[in-house]
Scaffold this motif. Structure first.
Motif, PDB file in Angstrom:
ATOM      1  N   GLU A  58       0.839  -1.191   0.000  1.00  0.00           N
ATOM      2  CA  GLU A  58       0.000   0.000   0.000  1.00  0.00           C
ATOM      3  C   GLU A  58       0.873   1.240   0.000  1.00  0.00           C
ATOM      4  O   GLU A  58       0.571   2.228  -0.706  1.00  0.00           O
ATOM      5  CB  GLU A  58      -0.922  -0.010   1.223  1.00  0.00           C
ATOM      6  CG  GLU A  58      -1.968   1.092   1.221  1.00  0.00           C
ATOM      7  CD  GLU A  58      -2.997   0.956   0.106  1.00  0.00           C
ATOM      8  OE1 GLU A  58      -3.722   1.943  -0.142  1.00  0.00           O
ATOM      9  OE2 GLU A  58      -3.080  -0.130  -0.525  1.00  0.00           O
ATOM     10  N   LEU A  59       1.952   1.215   0.758  1.00  0.00           N
ATOM     11  CA  LEU A  59       2.914   2.322   0.715  1.00  0.00           C
ATOM     12  C   LEU A  59       3.497   2.456  -0.687  1.00  0.00           C
ATOM     13  O   LEU A  59       3.637   3.570  -1.204  1.00  0.00           O
ATOM     14  CB  LEU A  59       4.036   2.082   1.729  1.00  0.00           C
ATOM     15  CG  LEU A  59       3.690   2.303   3.202  1.00  0.00           C
ATOM     16  CD1 LEU A  59       4.810   1.753   4.090  1.00  0.00           C
ATOM     17  CD2 LEU A  59       3.455   3.783   3.499  1.00  0.00           C
ATOM     18  N   GLN A  60       3.825   1.327  -1.314  1.00  0.00           N
ATOM     19  CA  GLN A  60       4.396   1.359  -2.657  1.00  0.00           C
ATOM     20  C   GLN A  60       3.390   1.901  -3.671  1.00  0.00           C
ATOM     21  O   GLN A  60       3.752   2.648  -4.589  1.00  0.00           O
ATOM     22  CB  GLN A  60       4.848  -0.043  -3.064  1.00  0.00           C
ATOM     23  CG  GLN A  60       5.652  -0.092  -4.359  1.00  0.00           C
ATOM     24  CD  GLN A  60       6.995   0.592  -4.220  1.00  0.00           C
ATOM     25  OE1 GLN A  60       7.711   0.366  -3.265  1.00  0.00           O
ATOM     26  NE2 GLN A  60       7.329   1.444  -5.173  1.00  0.00           N
ATOM     27  N   ARG A  61       2.125   1.564  -3.505  1.00  0.00           N
ATOM     28  CA  ARG A  61       1.092   2.052  -4.429  1.00  0.00           C
ATOM     29  C   ARG A  61       0.893   3.562  -4.305  1.00  0.00           C
ATOM     30  O   ARG A  61       0.531   4.227  -5.279  1.00  0.00           O
ATOM     31  CB  ARG A  61      -0.223   1.319  -4.167  1.00  0.00           C
ATOM     32  CG  ARG A  61      -0.178  -0.152  -4.572  1.00  0.00           C
ATOM     33  CD  ARG A  61      -1.448  -0.888  -4.220  1.00  0.00           C
ATOM     34  NE  ARG A  61      -2.556  -0.527  -5.078  1.00  0.00           N
ATOM     35  CZ  ARG A  61      -3.762  -1.080  -5.020  1.00  0.00           C
ATOM     36  NH1 ARG A  61      -3.995  -2.037  -4.136  1.00  0.00           N
ATOM     37  NH2 ARG A  61      -4.710  -0.709  -5.826  1.00  0.00           N
ATOM     38  N   LYS A  62       1.135   4.090  -3.115  1.00  0.00           N
ATOM     39  CA  LYS A  62       1.031   5.541  -2.927  1.00  0.00           C
ATOM     40  C   LYS A  62       2.185   6.275  -3.606  1.00  0.00           C
ATOM     41  O   LYS A  62       2.038   7.417  -4.044  1.00  0.00           O
ATOM     42  CB  LYS A  62       1.028   5.881  -1.432  1.00  0.00           C
ATOM     43  CG  LYS A  62      -0.104   5.249  -0.622  1.00  0.00           C
ATOM     44  CD  LYS A  62      -1.438   5.873  -0.947  1.00  0.00           C
ATOM     45  CE  LYS A  62      -2.527   5.290  -0.030  1.00  0.00           C
ATOM     46  NZ  LYS A  62      -3.870   5.846  -0.355  1.00  0.00           N
ATOM     47  N   GLU A 212       3.861  -2.300 -11.924  1.00  0.00           N
ATOM     48  CA  GLU A 212       3.672  -2.020 -10.496  1.00  0.00           C
ATOM     49  C   GLU A 212       2.326  -2.498  -9.959  1.00  0.00           C
ATOM     50  O   GLU A 212       2.183  -2.791  -8.765  1.00  0.00           O
ATOM     51  CB  GLU A 212       3.846  -0.516 -10.212  1.00  0.00           C
ATOM     52  CG  GLU A 212       2.813   0.390 -10.841  1.00  0.00           C
ATOM     53  CD  GLU A 212       3.198   0.833 -12.254  1.00  0.00           C
ATOM     54  OE1 GLU A 212       2.447   1.622 -12.840  1.00  0.00           O
ATOM     55  OE2 GLU A 212       4.247   0.370 -12.759  1.00  0.00           O
ATOM     56  N   LYS A 213       1.330  -2.619 -10.831  1.00  0.00           N
ATOM     57  CA  LYS A 213       0.016  -3.080 -10.376  1.00  0.00           C
ATOM     58  C   LYS A 213       0.032  -4.544  -9.932  1.00  0.00           C
ATOM     59  O   LYS A 213      -0.878  -4.989  -9.234  1.00  0.00           O
ATOM     60  CB  LYS A 213      -1.022  -2.880 -11.487  1.00  0.00           C
ATOM     61  CG  LYS A 213      -1.317  -1.415 -11.801  1.00  0.00           C
ATOM     62  CD  LYS A 213      -2.376  -1.288 -12.872  1.00  0.00           C
ATOM     63  CE  LYS A 213      -2.689   0.174 -13.179  1.00  0.00           C
ATOM     64  NZ  LYS A 213      -3.709   0.314 -14.251  1.00  0.00           N
ATOM     65  N   LEU A 214       1.058  -5.278 -10.345  1.00  0.00           N
ATOM     66  CA  LEU A 214       1.140  -6.704 -10.013  1.00  0.00           C
ATOM     67  C   LEU A 214       2.034  -6.971  -8.802  1.00  0.00           C
ATOM     68  O   LEU A 214       2.190  -8.130  -8.409  1.00  0.00           O
ATOM     69  CB  LEU A 214       1.662  -7.494 -11.217  1.00  0.00           C
ATOM     70  CG  LEU A 214       0.776  -7.484 -12.466  1.00  0.00           C
ATOM     71  CD1 LEU A 214       1.440  -8.246 -13.600  1.00  0.00           C
ATOM     72  CD2 LEU A 214      -0.592  -8.085 -12.152  1.00  0.00           C
ATOM     73  N   ILE A 215       2.628  -5.929  -8.226  1.00  0.00           N
ATOM     74  CA  ILE A 215       3.565  -6.128  -7.121  1.00  0.00           C
ATOM     75  C   ILE A 215       2.874  -6.787  -5.936  1.00  0.00           C
ATOM     76  O   ILE A 215       3.399  -7.740  -5.343  1.00  0.00           O
ATOM     77  CB  ILE A 215       4.208  -4.785  -6.697  1.00  0.00           C
ATOM     78  CG1 ILE A 215       5.141  -4.283  -7.794  1.00  0.00           C
ATOM     79  CG2 ILE A 215       4.974  -4.949  -5.379  1.00  0.00           C
ATOM     80  CD1 ILE A 215       5.726  -2.904  -7.534  1.00  0.00           C
ATOM     81  N   ARG A 216       1.693  -6.292  -5.564  1.00  0.00           N
ATOM     82  CA  ARG A 216       0.993  -6.871  -4.402  1.00  0.00           C
ATOM     83  C   ARG A 216       0.658  -8.339  -4.639  1.00  0.00           C
ATOM     84  O   ARG A 216       0.913  -9.184  -3.767  1.00  0.00           O
ATOM     85  CB  ARG A 216      -0.265  -6.078  -4.088  1.00  0.00           C
ATOM     86  CG  ARG A 216      -1.111  -6.705  -2.974  1.00  0.00           C
ATOM     87  CD  ARG A 216      -2.252  -5.801  -2.565  1.00  0.00           C
ATOM     88  NE  ARG A 216      -1.757  -4.620  -1.875  1.00  0.00           N
ATOM     89  CZ  ARG A 216      -2.517  -3.562  -1.579  1.00  0.00           C
ATOM     90  NH1 ARG A 216      -3.795  -3.537  -1.938  1.00  0.00           N
ATOM     91  NH2 ARG A 216      -2.002  -2.540  -0.941  1.00  0.00           N
ATOM     92  N   LYS A 217       0.077  -8.657  -5.787  1.00  0.00           N
ATOM     93  CA  LYS A 217      -0.277 -10.050  -6.079  1.00  0.00           C
ATOM     94  C   LYS A 217       0.959 -10.937  -6.090  1.00  0.00           C
ATOM     95  O   LYS A 217       0.937 -12.067  -5.580  1.00  0.00           O
ATOM     96  CB  LYS A 217      -1.003 -10.139  -7.424  1.00  0.00           C
ATOM     97  CG  LYS A 217      -2.397  -9.519  -7.424  1.00  0.00           C
ATOM     98  CD  LYS A 217      -3.057  -9.676  -8.787  1.00  0.00           C
ATOM     99  CE  LYS A 217      -4.453  -9.059  -8.793  1.00  0.00           C
ATOM    100  NZ  LYS A 217      -5.090  -9.185 -10.126  1.00  0.00           N
TER     101      LYS A 217
END
Length: 368
Positions: A58-62, A212-217
């Motif tokens: 979540e920090l990375q997405r910000k 970057e959208k796939l980092i969490r998954k």
């Protein structure tokens, strides 16, 4: 090598993080304080690890184009952010040195007892620097070959143990004989932090992937799969050795490999040694890269290759001077986890996310 020229594919990111998570986990009987329920401890810790992966990502997405240290400075400002960033450099240097020392000692014990420990550590550092000086993306490309080898070796061990008939599944019974409390107590903070929380170091290069959208998954998949692999490892450790001998054996993985006897397949210690070496190499290298990148970010260092080299040899010095023995390493682990690790891996990221949320609310109100 400049960070601005670095690109890591999502596949390479997955492989690197998976190898990092395997790292030194194959060496220890994690969760064995819960005795025969050690494999359940891993599964509970895995769930906690997923919760914190959400916090990290979540920090990375910000701040998708920034590494973790740049995120800290963006949220706290340079006055508070830079001192905290330097504390992270010191903090990450410690597990890097401990990983280097423990793998050097273990290789000395199981493979090269006549060789100098300092010489082995020196060669370990040289090999790591050789790869990292070409870029973290090169380390990522090597992982595409390395991870399948490690996984094939690990799966082969499980199959050979089962076929050899040395596993006694009665050793894992009764399940939760003392209830869920010992499992939960062992899972947090110890196993939830090591190895699952340590993946925060990988946020130093998450910003280099174009997906970057796939980092969490990807990170969550790594935690799930590596957790299952570790749980299987503990399951077989206890099945073969029993919970008591698993807890007192220096390297349970090697011990269970030595009892395998399937036809002509005996004395296959080399499989365990290869897994130990590869896991140690990738884990230590990622920590080394992270420490050097922290310093480069804070001081805006242009000659990153020189900085990385200096950091590598300083790491070698720390590993030799500040970690007197493997026994000391095992003795220090609970203290590290309960104080330093939990602060840097859980408390601070949560506070950063909370502070950023407050700043966002203030900005919304001021604009309104």
């Amino acid at each position: 090598m400049g960070a601005e020229n670095t690109t890591i594919s999502i596949q390479e990111l997955f492989m690197l993080m998976f190898l990092f998570e395997i790292g030194s986990t194959t060496l220890f009987a994690l969760g064995i304080d819960a005795k025969q329920d050690a494999w359940l401890v891993i599964l509970v810790a895995l769930i906690i690890g997923l919760a914190f992966i959400w916090v990290y990502t979540e920090l990375q997405r910000k701040f998708p184009e920034q590494n973790y240290i740049e995120i800290i400075i963006s949220i706290l400002g340079r006055g508070f952010g830079i001192p905290l960033a330097l504390l992270y450099a010191v903090y990450w240097l410690w597990p890097a040195a401990r990983n280097l020392r423990e793998f050097g000692e273990l290789i000395t014990i199981v493979a090269l007892p006549e060789e100098s420990l300092a010489a082995i550590l020196f060669l370990f550092i040289l090999l790591s620097l050789y790869v990292l000086l070409s870029g973290i993306e090169v380390l990522g490309r090597t992982s595409l070959i390395t991870l399948p080898i490690v996984l094939i070796f690990m799966l082969s061990i499980f199959i050979l143990i089962y076929l050899s008939g040395v596993a006694d599944f009665n050793n894992i019974r009764p399940i939760m004989a003392n209830g869920i409390k010992p499992v939960l107590k062992t899972a947090y903070p110890n196993v939830a932090i090591f190895p699952f929380g340590e993946i925060l170091i990988c946020s130093m290069f998450w910003c280099y992937t174009e997906e970057e959208k796939l980092i969490r998954k990807t990170a969550m998949l790594v935690i799930i799969l590596s957790g299952l692999l570790l749980s299987f490892t503990l399951f077989f450790d206890v099945s073969v050795l029993g919970d008591y001998y698993t807890s007192v054996t220096r390297i349970p993985l090697l011990r269970i490999i030595r009892v395998v006897d399937v036809g002509i397949l005996t004395n296959i210690d080399i499989i365990g040694i290869v897994i130990i070496f590869l896991g140690g190499f990738y884990k230590m290298s990622i920590f080394l890269y992270g420490v050097a990148r922290v310093v480069a970010t804070v001081f805006n260092v242009k000659n990153y290759s020189r900085l990385l080299t200096i950091t590598g040899f300083f790491l070698l010095w720390v590993a030799i001077v500040f970690e007197p023995s493997y026994v000391f390493h095992r003795w220090m682990t609970p203290f590290d986890t309960n104080y330093f690790y939990i602060t840097f891996l859980h408390i601070i990221p949560l506070l950063l996310l909370f502070i950023n949320w407050i700043k966002e609310r203030i900005n919304i109100l001021s604009e309104g």
